[in-house]
Design a protein around this motif. Structure first.
Motif, PDB file in Angstrom:
ATOM      1  N   LYS A 210      18.147  25.571 -54.095  1.00  0.00           N
ATOM      2  CA  LYS A 210      18.387  26.824 -53.369  1.00  0.00           C
ATOM      3  C   LYS A 210      19.509  26.633 -52.349  1.00  0.00           C
ATOM      4  N   PRO A 211      20.180  27.724 -51.990  1.00  0.00           N
ATOM      5  CA  PRO A 211      21.238  27.644 -50.980  1.00  0.00           C
ATOM      6  C   PRO A 211      20.741  27.106 -49.637  1.00  0.00           C
ATOM      7  N   GLU A 212      19.461  27.257 -49.369  1.00  0.00           N
ATOM      8  CA  GLU A 212      18.894  26.804 -48.101  1.00  0.00           C
ATOM      9  C   GLU A 212      19.087  25.305 -47.864  1.00  0.00           C
ATOM     10  N   ILE A 213      19.286  24.548 -48.928  1.00  0.00           N
ATOM     11  CA  ILE A 213      19.557  23.112 -48.768  1.00  0.00           C
ATOM     12  C   ILE A 213      20.775  22.932 -47.869  1.00  0.00           C
ATOM     13  N   TRP A 214      21.776  23.787 -48.057  1.00  0.00           N
ATOM     14  CA  TRP A 214      23.023  23.674 -47.322  1.00  0.00           C
ATOM     15  C   TRP A 214      23.080  24.600 -46.107  1.00  0.00           C
ATOM     16  N   THR A 215      22.330  25.710 -46.137  1.00  0.00           N
ATOM     17  CA  THR A 215      22.373  26.633 -44.993  1.00  0.00           C
ATOM     18  C   THR A 215      21.368  26.261 -43.911  1.00  0.00           C
ATOM     19  N   GLN A 216      20.378  25.441 -44.257  1.00  0.00           N
ATOM     20  CA  GLN A 216      19.371  24.980 -43.294  1.00  0.00           C
ATOM     21  C   GLN A 216      19.263  23.454 -43.366  1.00  0.00           C
ATOM     22  N   PRO A 217      20.363  22.760 -43.099  1.00  0.00           N
ATOM     23  CA  PRO A 217      20.372  21.312 -43.299  1.00  0.00           C
ATOM     24  C   PRO A 217      19.362  20.550 -42.439  1.00  0.00           C
ATOM     25  N   ASP A 218      19.094  21.011 -41.230  1.00  0.00           N
ATOM     26  CA  ASP A 218      18.132  20.299 -40.378  1.00  0.00           C
ATOM     27  C   ASP A 218      16.717  20.389 -40.944  1.00  0.00           C
ATOM     28  N   GLU A 219      16.354  21.576 -41.424  1.00  0.00           N
ATOM     29  CA  GLU A 219      15.030  21.755 -42.022  1.00  0.00           C
ATOM     30  C   GLU A 219      14.900  20.953 -43.319  1.00  0.00           C
ATOM     31  N   PHE A 220      15.968  20.978 -44.094  1.00  0.00           N
ATOM     32  CA  PHE A 220      15.978  20.226 -45.346  1.00  0.00           C
ATOM     33  C   PHE A 220      15.831  18.733 -45.068  1.00  0.00           C
TER      34      PHE A 220
END
Length: 161
Positions: free
Chosen positions: A98-108
């Motif tokens: 998902k794009p969230e891997i790159w848009t939420q790097p701290d959470e990832f």
């Protein structure tokens, strides 16, 4: 001890969603990187299945299990390089990332950072030869995968309900 395919797949899943980062090599296209990532993740599943298969067999081959556990632990550390920018859905190449891997790097990263310590424990416990403890740690290692899958991975079509 009985292991469901989901437990084993869970170990594979952790790999998919570990730390984002890295950069593409100048000579590798996003499609090539995504394909290589898929193969590495598939190998993680193979290693988890090797351990699960040994546990199911009732006769543990420590060499097989040790090799598999060490490969899982090494991959857990390498995963950040498997998700360089430009290899998500925006690449136009089919990926479950998902794009969230790159848009939420701290959470990832926070979710992904749970995988290596559990994989290291798996290596340690495999060395004991205690089937029950190995099975429990295989499950614990797999749970770290689940922590990434929901927020950072689109379920494959065969898992979608």
């Amino acid at each position: 001890m009985r292991f469901e395919s989901r437990t084993i797949a869970t170990v594979l899943a952790a790999a998919l969603l570990t730390v984002a980062g890295g950069s593409m090599a100048a000579d590798e296209s996003p499609a090539e990187i995504i394909k290589a990532r898929h193969e590495k993740l598939k190998d993680l599943g193979t290693q988890a299945k090797a351990i699960g298969g040994q546990l199911k067999s009732g006769t543990l081959d420590r060499a097989i299990m040790t090799d598999a556990a060490k490969k899982i632990a090494a991959s857990a550390r390498e995963l950040p390089t498997w998700f360089p920018k430009g290899t998500g859905p925006e690449s136009g190449v089919k990926t479950l990332a998902k794009p969230e891997i790159w848009t939420q790097p701290d959470e990832f990263k926070a979710a992904a950072d749970k995988f290596p310590p559990e994989a290291d424990k798996l290596v340690e416990i495999v060395a004991t030869g205690d089937a029950k403890a190995i099975g429990e740690q295989l499950k614990a290692t797999g749970k770290t995968c689940q922590g990434c899958h929901k927020p950072f991975r689109t379920p494959p079509e065969d898992e979608a309900h």
